[in-house]
Scaffold this motif. Structure first.
Motif, PDB file in Angstrom:
ATOM      1  N   UNK A 212       4.224 -12.089   7.036  1.00 47.72           N
ATOM      2  CA  UNK A 212       2.845 -11.642   7.230  1.00 47.72           C
ATOM      3  C   UNK A 212       2.660 -10.140   7.009  1.00 47.72           C
ATOM      4  N   UNK A 213       3.663  -9.467   6.482  1.00 53.56           N
ATOM      5  CA  UNK A 213       3.579  -8.027   6.307  1.00 53.56           C
ATOM      6  C   UNK A 213       2.467  -7.666   5.327  1.00 53.56           C
ATOM      7  N   UNK A 214       1.828  -6.525   5.556  1.00 53.34           N
ATOM      8  CA  UNK A 214       0.727  -6.029   4.718  1.00 53.34           C
ATOM      9  C   UNK A 214       1.319  -5.107   3.662  1.00 53.34           C
ATOM     10  N   UNK A 215       1.127  -5.453   2.392  1.00 55.10           N
ATOM     11  CA  UNK A 215       1.727  -4.682   1.295  1.00 55.10           C
ATOM     12  C   UNK A 215       0.637  -4.200   0.344  1.00 55.10           C
ATOM     13  N   UNK A 216       0.578  -2.895   0.114  1.00 54.35           N
ATOM     14  CA  UNK A 216      -0.365  -2.297  -0.826  1.00 54.35           C
ATOM     15  C   UNK A 216       0.402  -1.768  -2.035  1.00 54.35           C
ATOM     16  N   UNK A 217      -0.062  -2.107  -3.239  1.00 48.31           N
ATOM     17  CA  UNK A 217       0.590  -1.660  -4.466  1.00 48.31           C
ATOM     18  C   UNK A 217      -0.421  -0.897  -5.313  1.00 48.31           C
ATOM     19  N   UNK A 218      -0.051   0.319  -5.727  1.00 52.23           N
ATOM     20  CA  UNK A 218      -0.896   1.116  -6.627  1.00 52.23           C
ATOM     21  C   UNK A 218      -0.099   1.468  -7.876  1.00 52.23           C
ATOM     22  N   UNK A 219      -0.800   1.523  -9.004  1.00 52.41           N
ATOM     23  CA  UNK A 219      -0.145   1.742 -10.290  1.00 52.41           C
ATOM     24  C   UNK A 219      -0.621   3.035 -10.939  1.00 52.41           C
ATOM     25  N   UNK A 220       0.306   3.713 -11.627  1.00 49.90           N
ATOM     26  CA  UNK A 220      -0.035   4.868 -12.431  1.00 49.90           C
ATOM     27  C   UNK A 220      -0.295   4.467 -13.872  1.00 49.90           C
ATOM     28  N   UNK A 221      -0.395   5.465 -14.719  1.00 48.54           N
ATOM     29  CA  UNK A 221      -0.706   5.237 -16.134  1.00 48.54           C
ATOM     30  C   UNK A 221       0.524   5.317 -17.025  1.00 48.54           C
ATOM     31  N   UNK A 222       1.684   5.547 -16.420  1.00 52.69           N
ATOM     32  CA  UNK A 222       2.897   5.751 -17.201  1.00 52.69           C
ATOM     33  C   UNK A 222       3.242   7.208 -17.361  1.00 52.69           C
TER      34      UNK A 222
END
Length: 390
Positions: A212-222
């Motif tokens: 049930x862990x809360x996971x946030x993922x953000x991405x860059x542009x390279x």
């Protein structure tokens, strides 16, 4: 003209830094520093003249050395291989102008100087290896960090795929084991297949500990943008996330600074780095980041240095053949979590015990971490659905 791009002085400037990096997964693969001003190394010990690995190497990379990650670690691997087999090498740094890459690569092939050309997949270089390999059968090509579905059709090419999802799985196990808020995050260099593979393993590892862990993922542009990384990871920490996996080796300092500015480990916040042992790198080479580096509890290594040594040792003894895609993971000691005194000090013994348990289970095949290529067949929509909703 392109061959004038060789920057041998870079070998001098970065030799001390490279030697300071830990071999990590591969054990003690460090070598004594050598005089690299001529772009050569000398072997010691057994006479390498009987080896099948002979001739000059070229290490050709996009952008430049000094990334605290793949490019630097790849150079160290080439150095160590050349020392082992008594070979010379050159380095070409192509810079950031992608329009020059293919011509420079073709010129290197045409030069007739090189028996081996080694490169990373970044910037489309693996595509150039697969394109030009059949045209230059007298040259052996190695490209590392390719996707798991890469097709090698030329018998003078080896492509190295890293099962980064296995190492990222351990990073997820660690993050879920040390979080107190049950909110963790990841900053990823780009929305590309290898980035998705990292995230698949990380999310799977974390959910193995806490479904049930809360996971946030953000991405860059390279792009390498330390300021942007600091901004985004700072926002994560401000939102209640207390552990961030920074999946871009060259911007780990941004995440570490964001973490340190908010109290770091004393405030229950932590960063997990990638590619190199980032705590060791910043502690030993950049005094301005020593304090911020205390927030980096460990790093997930894709040990390019060791994997190149492992590859050529396998080629030499016949256990690895040219013309193949080879896959290296925990079992081949090419991905793992960096171990150092800081990691031992700041992570509780019971967490180390959990990590050791899962390391062994993955290495012996008892557990197979989820992967973008294997479990989702590179289907982005299916992967995102699972990532976001379990």
């Amino acid at each position: 003209e392109e061959m004038n791009m060789k920057k041998r002085i870079a070998l001098i400037l970065f030799a001390a830094m490279l030697v300071s990096m830990l071999a990590g997964c591969g054990g003690d693969s460090s070598t004594d520093s050598t005089d690299d001003s001529a772009g050569t190394t000398e072997t010691s010990g057994a006479d390498p003249s009987d080896s099948s690995i002979q001739g000059k190497f070229l290490y050709i990379i996009t952008d430049n050395l000094g990334d605290m990650g793949f490019r630097d670690n790849g150079l160290r691997g080439v150095q160590n291989v050349c020392e082992t087999y008594g070979c010379e090498y050159d380095v070409i740094e192509l810079g950031g102008d992608k329009s020059t890459y293919e011509n420079a690569f073709a010129d290197a092939c045409d030069s007739g100087e090189y028996a081996y050309i080694i490169t990373c997949s970044n910037g489309g270089m693996s595509d150039l290896v697969l394109k030009y390999g059949p045209e230059y059968p007298e040259i052996k090509f190695v490209t590392f960090d390719v996707g798991a579905t890469t097709e090698v059709t030329s018998d003078n090419v080896c492509a190295i795929n890293y099962r980064q999802n296995e190492g990222a799985f351990l990073a997820g196990v660690l993050a879920a084991s040390i979080t107190t808020s049950q909110k963790i995050g990841a900053w990823v260099f780009n929305e590309v297949p290898i980035g998705h593979d990292f995230v698949a393993g990380y999310v799977d590892g974390a959910r193995t500990i806490n479904p049930d862990i809360d996971i946030t993922v953000s991405y860059g542009s390279g792009a390498v943008n330390i300021g942007k990384t600091q901004e985004v990871t700072g926002t994560m920490f401000d939102s209640g996330i207390d552990t961030v996996f920074n999946i871009q080796g060259s911007t780990t300092s941004g995440a570490a600074t964001a973490c340190y500015d908010r109290g770091g480990l004393d405030a229950g916040l932590a960063v997990i780095g990638v590619d190199s042992d980032q705590w060791n790198v910043y502690t030993t080479t950049d005094s301005t980041l020593k304090d911020a580096a205390t927030t980096i509890v460990t790093s997930m290594l894709k040990d390019v240095t060791y994997s190149l040594e492992y590859l050529f040792a396998g080629i030499e003894d016949g256990t690895i053949e040219w013309g193949n895609l080879v896959s290296f993971g925990l079992a081949e000691k090419s991905v793992c979590l960096a171990d150092n005194e800081h990691f031992q000090e700041v992570v509780a013994p019971e967490v180390h015990a959990v990590l050791e348990e899962y390391t062994q289970k993955v290495a012996n095949g008892e557990i197979t971490p989820k992967g973008f290529f294997t479990d989702f067949n590179s289907d982005v929509a299916a992967f995102e659905e699972w990532r976001d909703n379990g």
